[in-house]
Design an enzyme around this catalytic site. Sequence first.
Site, PDB file in Angstrom:
ATOM      1  N   ILE A   1      -9.743 -13.141   7.446  1.00 34.06           N
ATOM      2  CA  ILE A   1     -10.731 -12.526   6.589  1.00 34.06           C
ATOM      3  C   ILE A   1     -10.795 -10.894   6.999  1.00 34.06           C
ATOM      4  O   ILE A   1     -11.341 -10.447   8.060  1.00 34.06           O
ATOM      5  CB  ILE A   1     -12.066 -13.093   6.697  1.00 34.06           C
ATOM      6  N   THR A   2     -10.290 -10.362   5.989  1.00 30.41           N
ATOM      7  CA  THR A   2     -10.107  -8.739   6.247  1.00 30.41           C
ATOM      8  C   THR A   2     -11.990  -8.245   5.869  1.00 30.41           C
ATOM      9  O   THR A   2     -12.206  -8.905   4.926  1.00 30.41           O
ATOM     10  CB  THR A   2      -9.441  -7.984   5.300  1.00 30.41           C
TER      11      THR A   2
ATOM     12  N   TYR B   1     -13.732   2.711  -7.743  1.00 27.07           N
ATOM     13  CA  TYR B   1     -13.933   1.314  -7.406  1.00 27.07           C
ATOM     14  C   TYR B   1     -13.483   0.322  -8.663  1.00 27.07           C
ATOM     15  O   TYR B   1     -12.901  -0.569  -8.469  1.00 27.07           O
ATOM     16  CB  TYR B   1     -15.231   0.999  -7.237  1.00 27.07           C
TER      17      TYR B   1
END
Length: 307
Positions: free
Chosen positions: A16-17, A181
Amino acid sequence: MSVEPAADMRGKTVLITGGARGMGRETALKLAAAGAHIIIVDWEGEAGTRTRDEINRAGSGSAEFLYCDMSSQADVRSLAEQVTAKHERLDVLFNNAGITDPVRRESLEGFEMHLATCHLGHFLLTHLLLDLLKASAPARIIMISSEAHKAGPGLDFDDLNNEKIWKDHARPSNNAAFTAYHRAKLSNLYFMYELADRLQGTGVTINAISPGFFVNTTIYRNLTGIFMLAAKIVFGIGTLLRLNTPERSARTYAWLATDPALAETTAGYYEHLAEKETSDVARDPEPRAKLWQWSAEQTGVGDQAAG
């Protein structure tokens, strides 16, 4: 640690980053409670080791922490080398790390940080771990995108490094950060759709998640002015009503990673345990192929990479 367990994950390895805080942390706790070994990847060492130790004390699963700044391609390559040297299998890869930052910053390689962290770092890491994922098949890749992918016109291929959206690079801009984003989260979906086609027949699936609106994590901590005030109000109300907690979002993460009924499901987009439609822009094959080629050239991985 009191966590509702997911399906049985004993013998499974999950990376999991952005696993030290927020939804990554909640997912790590949930899957470890189901028996998985968790590789927590983050640039926040104190939070990462704290989460690792909490999992190991609980004793259901196990965890290790590996430092990595996902904006740094050198860090990502080092991370992949450590994982492949130590582990014989990787069952689930969560590409979860992300940022929002009103100040325009660049990675060591010269890429704007939303682009470098959310897209290019995960594009590179996924490719470097693909052989391990294929050897562990059935395996799953899960991209963390956002409904923000719908909140703009799409990518500007003349400004992929987000130079023009900051009118003054010396001054913070919440509007520019949101545009960056939006582009990064759209890029996550282009990558998901394109890679899903390329992975057909390998036993490796790839899907994407929208965590929901204004989830109360630290990703928004760099916002300024009225944007920060609005975020605090929304976060406060949402948390009070249990509508936007990391725990609620993590249920979808764990479900998509573990449910046997989803073993062959690929190229889907999910929010709160239900499938959603992506935007028409996200489903357009022309920009996704163009982005893939450009990303391969910038990272040196992918079958269209130069050289």
